[in-house]
Design a protein around this motif. Structure first.
Motif, mmCIF file in Angstrom:
data_model
loop_
_atom_site.group_PDB
_atom_site.id
_atom_site.type_symbol
_atom_site.label_atom_id
_atom_site.label_comp_id
_atom_site.label_asym_id
_atom_site.label_seq_id
_atom_site.Cartn_x
_atom_site.Cartn_y
_atom_site.Cartn_z
ATOM 1 N N ALA A 127 0.839 -1.197 0.000
ATOM 2 C CA ALA A 127 0.000 0.000 0.000
ATOM 3 C C ALA A 127 0.880 1.255 0.000
ATOM 4 O O ALA A 127 0.566 2.245 -0.670
ATOM 5 N N GLU A 128 1.981 1.171 0.743
ATOM 6 C CA GLU A 128 2.901 2.309 0.806
ATOM 7 C C GLU A 128 3.467 2.617 -0.583
ATOM 8 O O GLU A 128 3.673 3.769 -0.945
ATOM 9 N N TRP A 132 2.003 2.396 -3.343
ATOM 10 C CA TRP A 132 1.044 3.179 -4.119
ATOM 11 C C TRP A 132 1.334 4.685 -3.951
ATOM 12 O O TRP A 132 1.332 5.432 -4.926
ATOM 13 N N PHE A 133 1.624 5.083 -2.705
ATOM 14 C CA PHE A 133 1.953 6.500 -2.450
ATOM 15 C C PHE A 133 3.255 6.886 -3.158
ATOM 16 O O PHE A 133 3.357 7.957 -3.741
ATOM 17 N N ASP A 134 4.236 5.987 -3.089
ATOM 18 C CA ASP A 134 5.522 6.248 -3.764
ATOM 19 C C ASP A 134 5.294 6.482 -5.253
ATOM 20 O O ASP A 134 5.902 7.358 -5.856
ATOM 21 N N GLN A 155 2.595 7.562 -6.765
ATOM 22 C CA GLN A 155 1.973 8.872 -7.019
ATOM 23 C C GLN A 155 3.033 9.961 -6.979
ATOM 24 O O GLN A 155 3.080 10.835 -7.824
ATOM 25 N N ARG A 156 3.901 9.870 -5.945
ATOM 26 C CA ARG A 156 4.924 10.908 -5.794
ATOM 27 C C ARG A 156 5.875 10.915 -6.989
ATOM 28 O O ARG A 156 6.270 11.968 -7.468
ATOM 29 N N LEU A 208 5.165 10.054 -9.992
ATOM 30 C CA LEU A 208 4.438 10.654 -11.131
ATOM 31 C C LEU A 208 4.514 12.185 -11.071
ATOM 32 O O LEU A 208 4.767 12.844 -12.073
ATOM 33 N N TRP A 209 4.292 12.746 -9.865
ATOM 34 C CA TRP A 209 4.356 14.205 -9.727
ATOM 35 C C TRP A 209 5.754 14.699 -10.036
ATOM 36 O O TRP A 209 5.940 15.709 -10.672
ATOM 37 N N ARG A 224 6.505 14.885 -13.573
ATOM 38 C CA ARG A 224 5.818 16.037 -14.134
ATOM 39 C C ARG A 224 6.586 17.329 -13.849
ATOM 40 O O ARG A 224 6.763 18.167 -14.718
ATOM 41 N N TYR A 225 7.053 17.479 -12.584
ATOM 42 C CA TYR A 225 7.741 18.721 -12.229
ATOM 43 C C TYR A 225 9.138 18.786 -12.822
ATOM 44 O O TYR A 225 9.611 19.855 -13.174
#
Lengths: 110, 110
Positions: free
Chosen positions: B81-82, B84-86, B88-89, B91-92, B95-96
């Motif tokens: 589950a952790e 999943w957060f990694d 997302q980060r 992906l951001w 993008r940046y």
């Protein structure tokens, strides 16, 4: 650290594949409800229920301009949930560091 | 990466303060159901429902010896589950990073 109620709402919001996909999409950029709904073969009222769960969790905010509602991700809210995982890991780490220390001490006493 | 069904069950399990407290306690060491239930002023059948939700999510396994049921945390399931957060980060971040590159290019062209 996010409080218990916030964490309840955020984890509840993330416990669904459609809502996780919306969060992922909004991580790229804000988007309108129509854009967000497009990939899912879902009636708009059903999709709006998911948006409302995300809004209740504070993960997503939306604003309406004319007939168009645009959603934005609140990353700090996601980060609050992520922190909970970090805290668990740091608890385990402390425990194992203590165990390492104890084993080293026992080994030195032999 | 954990699959969607697993993530649904894990996030659902974590969407409750009693269950998060049990996960935290089991992060320290395996424990019996009685030990886990002790801090909560809750009837045992109600507490067992929480244990069952945790077992369904595969976050917790339990084994019975005589009349004593002992629970153990499956950390790899929490780590899924952790992750999943990694994701997302990351992906951001991509993008940046792209945005930074674009801004640097635009700035160089001025």
């Amino acid at each position: 650290m996010a409080n218990n109620q916030t964490l309840d709402a955020v984890f509840h919001a993330l416990a669904d594949p459609t809502r996780r996909a919306v969060v992922q999409q909004l991580g790229r950029s804000p988007a309108t409800v129509s854009e967000l709904a497009a990939p899912f073969g879902m009636a708009l009222p059903s999709f709006m229920k998911h948006i409302r769960v995300l809004e209740n969790s504070k993960l997503v905010v939306s604003a309406k301009a004319g007939r168009v509602r645009t959603c934005t991700l609140r990353r700090e809210c996601l980060a609050g949930a992520e922190l909970w995982f970090d805290e668990q890991r740091s608890l385990w780490k402390t425990r194992y560091d203590n165990l390492d220390g104890l084993l080293a001490k026992l080994s030195g006493e032999e």
